[in-house]
Design an enzyme around this catalytic site. Sequence first.
Site: not given
Ligand code: OAD
Length: 237
Positions: A198, A106, A91
């Site tokens: 987090n 990404h 985004d």
């Molecule tokens: P995830 O969905 O794996 O993790 C989201 C994280 O955000 C988790 O650790 C939650 O605890 C945290 N979270 C949720 N709500 C929150 C809030 N309000 N405040 C703070 N933290 C919060 O997402 P990513 O780690 O970003 O890649 O995923 C990494 C990659 O996996 C993405 O870029 C995407 C995905 O598959 C591709 O598509 C290549």
Amino acid sequence: MQNIVILTGAGLSAESGLGTFRDKDGLWTKYDLNDVATPEGFARNPALVHEFYNARRANCLSASPNAAHDALARLQRAAPDRICLVTQNVDDLLERAGARDVVHMHGQLTRALCAGCGHGWDAPQVMAPTDPCPACARPATRPDVVWFGEYPYHMDRIDRTLMRADLFVAIGTSGNVYPAAGFVQQAAAAGAATLELNLDPSTTAGLFEGTRLGPASRIVPAWVDEVLAGNDGCQDR
Ligand code: OAD
């Protein structure tokens, strides 16, 4: 101010209404990532892949930056040469909060890429498999996002920035996807302090020196205030 590298994930944009991937009700509980986030899935069913990213683009267009995006942009404005914002998010909410030069490892929903010749251009709101590439005219248009099995963007720049970081902070990422999940070890090996912000501890939480838990819209502005007040910003609270 110290050199700070900030890695953001889907949790940063969760409170703006953009879904995360692996939380309860996350995108990967509704879609098979092999279908919508791999080159093989795109080859099998490009229409489904475009439908998935068209919906995410529409969702993003109707969303607004939250207090965490605003705080990171504020921090960067205070010391543009010291703050490097690296994001796994596709985004543009950091930019819409005023951040500049965000490293989109990404890719971005706002960009299109020709799978045939590699040309890139600004994506229309709605994309279709039959859209011709403006450079080579082949109907090989895809979203300019990095899929599983593909190499993330800007890795040389990220590696260089991690090497000279004094502090590495990961915000709202679950630590499941490499190479981003390995940045904490890279930064620590180069001598940086490390902090995780987090909602819940990530799978790599044990690798960080400090952890602060809570919603990004609350804990990120509080952390930014501390850094701007001159505290080192790397302690637990
Ligand atoms: P995830 O969905 O794996 O993790 C989201 C994280 O955000 C988790 O650790 C939650 O605890 C945290 N979270 C949720 N709500 C929150 C809030 N309000 N405040 C703070 N933290 C919060 O997402 P990513 O780690 O970003 O890649 O995923 C990494 C990659 O996996 C993405 O870029 C995407 C995905 O598959 C591709 O598509 C290549």
